[in-house]
Design an enzyme around this catalytic site. Structure first.
Site, PDB file in Angstrom:
ATOM      1  N   TYR A 318       0.818  -1.227   0.000  1.00 48.87           N
ATOM      2  CA  TYR A 318       0.000   0.000   0.000  1.00 48.87           C
ATOM      3  C   TYR A 318       0.845   1.268   0.000  1.00 48.87           C
ATOM      4  O   TYR A 318       0.313   2.355   0.263  1.00 48.87           O
ATOM      5  CB  TYR A 318      -0.880   0.074   1.256  1.00 48.87           C
ATOM      6  CG  TYR A 318      -1.640  -1.162   1.622  1.00 48.87           C
ATOM      7  CD1 TYR A 318      -2.686  -1.637   0.836  1.00 48.87           C
ATOM      8  CD2 TYR A 318      -1.339  -1.852   2.785  1.00 48.87           C
ATOM      9  CE1 TYR A 318      -3.401  -2.761   1.210  1.00 48.87           C
ATOM     10  CE2 TYR A 318      -2.048  -2.976   3.167  1.00 48.87           C
ATOM     11  CZ  TYR A 318      -3.074  -3.428   2.369  1.00 48.87           C
ATOM     12  OH  TYR A 318      -3.774  -4.538   2.748  1.00 48.87           O
ATOM     13  N   CYS A 345      14.527 -10.828  -2.523  1.00 41.28           N
ATOM     14  CA  CYS A 345      14.962 -10.513  -3.893  1.00 41.28           C
ATOM     15  C   CYS A 345      13.844  -9.871  -4.711  1.00 41.28           C
ATOM     16  O   CYS A 345      13.306 -10.468  -5.642  1.00 41.28           O
ATOM     17  CB  CYS A 345      15.458 -11.778  -4.557  1.00 41.28           C
ATOM     18  SG  CYS A 345      16.891 -12.390  -3.703  1.00 41.28           S
TER      19      CYS A 345
HETATM   20  N1  LLP Z   1     -15.015  -5.275   9.702  1.00 40.83           N
HETATM   21  C1  LLP Z   1     -14.929  -5.648   8.421  1.00 40.83           C
HETATM   22  C2  LLP Z   1     -16.096  -6.223   7.760  1.00 40.83           C
HETATM   23  C3  LLP Z   1     -13.721  -5.460   7.715  1.00 40.83           C
HETATM   24  O1  LLP Z   1     -13.641  -5.807   6.435  1.00 40.83           O
HETATM   25  C4  LLP Z   1     -12.600  -4.892   8.380  1.00 40.83           C
HETATM   26  C5  LLP Z   1     -11.319  -4.693   7.693  1.00 40.83           C
HETATM   27  C6  LLP Z   1     -12.742  -4.541   9.740  1.00 40.83           C
HETATM   28  C7  LLP Z   1     -13.976  -4.729  10.373  1.00 40.83           C
HETATM   29  C8  LLP Z   1     -11.629  -3.936  10.543  1.00 40.83           C
HETATM   30  O2  LLP Z   1     -11.245  -2.719  10.031  1.00 40.83           O
HETATM   31  P1  LLP Z   1     -10.193  -1.792  10.823  1.00 40.83           P
HETATM   32  O3  LLP Z   1     -10.841  -1.327  12.102  1.00 40.83           O
HETATM   33  O4  LLP Z   1      -8.994  -2.625  11.121  1.00 40.83           O
HETATM   34  O5  LLP Z   1      -9.910  -0.702   9.884  1.00 40.83           O
HETATM   35  N2  LLP Z   1      -4.679  -4.939   5.298  1.00 40.83           N
HETATM   36  C9  LLP Z   1      -5.136  -3.572   5.259  1.00 40.83           C
HETATM   37  C10 LLP Z   1      -6.447  -3.384   5.986  1.00 40.83           C
HETATM   38  C11 LLP Z   1      -7.556  -4.253   5.449  1.00 40.83           C
HETATM   39  C12 LLP Z   1      -8.859  -4.068   6.194  1.00 40.83           C
HETATM   40  C13 LLP Z   1      -9.851  -5.078   5.786  1.00 40.83           C
HETATM   41  N3  LLP Z   1     -11.100  -5.040   6.502  1.00 40.83           N
HETATM   42  C14 LLP Z   1      -4.031  -2.678   5.821  1.00 40.83           C
HETATM   43  O6  LLP Z   1      -2.982  -3.184   6.213  1.00 40.83           O
HETATM   44  O7  LLP Z   1      -4.191  -1.452   5.868  1.00 40.83           O
END
Ligand code: LLP
Length: 417
Positions: A318, A345
């Protein structure tokens, strides 16, 4: 607020020096602070006051059993997106009744397991999934409590990969189909339409998109009432941002106050669930790494460290910015501008760019705000064992996941006869 900070030029997590952990456990290594986790959970929980609510931590952000255990002991529930996450919650001492099951592609086996174990509610993301849940639950002789996840078509103003509530995203059911689908859910056997859900994206730094989505969802709740469909549960997902660099996201208290103001103005009596992930665990963790080499390039200098994109993917995937700091600031090293890169790599294997650091080979660095979407997104690319995970608790620390051995990486593989 987190519990990482300097004491006489040494970076500490709570009352434990990170140099000590790096020496004893080795690097790379994720370190979490229990006090920070607890503080963040309590900020969410207490902001609701006596408004009926559940905080269901999004396990996908960090599913380490000890992290789940700490939160469970405070009364936290869980938001899961797979059968594997349900297994983790149960292994950590959680109960299925505290669990909400989101996710765009639940398999028949996952639905069956979730229903037989008694998960509180399933968020439904398509008509086809609704039909499948009805079939599975009838076979089990159960009635599945479901919420339709509505796609409210609100722009969360975040990175495109983590925006989920726009009409072009794969998530949820379109707003315009919602009434028809609720009527269908109402008529289907084995289904009880109990709630409504939405989640518009992650790392949001403003409350306005959350409130806009909430207004739209409440409009729908009112419309459903006119069709004789009354819902008790309102799940507003996760998504509250954290400070990585200079972002200024609302605090959990300000965010919840804004939601409550809308809910009260609209006379909403529903039980409200939030699914925070990043805002609970993101700033409760750092990734410790050791400088292997420094290398002068024609245009920039590199700090080659022992952590890589396989350990922390966010910068590569990202272009995410994580603060990188010296664990020991007393070294008196000259300061240079470096790109902090790993041994993998790939030119995309970088952790931070253009950072002023005072380092030499052998020094430890901490990559901050790595508690969320850090270890969980790690891989074994380049046959790299995944890091250890450590939980600091006051003056002590515990290894809550052993470093992988290379032998374990191919333990399930077979040579041809
Ligand atoms: N609920 C649902 C339905 C979700 O899809 C997500 C995150 C959350 C809750 C939690 O969201 P948060 O509070 O953590 O923003 N890998 C990415 C983030 C992907 C989030 C996916 N869904 C990153 O590293 O920024």
């Amino acid at each position: 607020m987190d519990h990482f900070g300097y004491r006489q030029d040494q970076l500490f997590a709570e009352d434990v020096s990170l140099s000590l952990i790096a020496e004893e456990v080795g690097t790379p290594c994720y370190v979490y602070s229990r006090a920070t986790l607890e503080r963040h959970y309590r900020a969410f929980d207490s902001a609701f006051g006596d408004f009926p609510h559940s905080i269901c931590y999004a396990v996908k952000a960090n599913g380490n059993l000890a992290v789940l255990q700490v939160l469970e002991r405070l009364g936290c529930g869980f938001d899961i997106v797979s059968g594997g996450e349900l297994d983790r919650v149960l292994a950590a001492g959680g109960r299925a009744e505290q669990v909400v099951f989101s996710g765009v592609g639940k398999s028949t086996a996952e639905i069956r397991d979730a229903l037989s174990r008694g998960v509180r509610i399933l968020s439904v993301e398509s008509e086809a999934e609704l039909e499948r849940i009805s079939e599975v639950s009838q076979r089990l002789g159960k009635e599945a409590a479901v919420a339709l996840r509505i796609n409210p078509d609100v722009d969360p103003g975040t990175h495109p990969y983590i925006a989920t509530g726009l009409r072009e995203n794969k998530f949820g059911v379109p707003f315009v189909d919602a009434v028809r689908l609720y009527q269908k859910a109402h008529a289907l056997k084995g289904i009880r339409p109990a709630g409504i859900a939405c989640h518009i994206g992650s790392q949001l730094t403003q409350v306005t998109p959350f409130c806009d989505a909430l207004e739209k969802v409440l409009d729908l709740v009112a419309e459903l009432k006119t069709h004789g469909i009354e819902l008790d549960h309102l799940d507003l997902g996760g998504g509250l941002g954290i400070r990585y660099a200079d972002e200024n996201p609302p605090s959990p208290g300000d965010y919840i106050e804004a939601l409550l103001a809308t809910l009260r103005r609209r006379g909403c009596q529903m039980h409200v669930t939030l699914e925070p992930g990043r805002s609970i665990v993101g700033n409760a963790g750092v990734l410790l790494t050791q400088v292997e080499y420094t290398k002068a390039g024609p245009d920039q200098d590199f700090a080659i460290v022992d952590a890589a994109m396989n350990d922390l993917l966010r910068p590569s995937l990202y272009q995410a910015w994580h603060e990188v700091v010296e664990v020991n600031r007393a070294g008196g090293r000259p300061t240079h501008r470096y790109d902090v890169v790993g041994p993998v790599c790939e030119s995309g294997d970088w952790l931070a760019r253009d950072r002023m650091l005072s380092i030499a080979s052998g020094d430890f660095l901490a990559i901050r705000s790595s508690g969320a979407y850090g270890f969980v997104m790690s891989s074994n690319y380049n046959a790299r064992p995944r890091p250890a995970e450590v939980m600091v608790d006051g003056e002590s620390f515990h290894i809550v996941r052993e470093r992988e051995s290379t032998a374990s990486l191919f333990a399930g593989e077979h040579l041809l006869p």
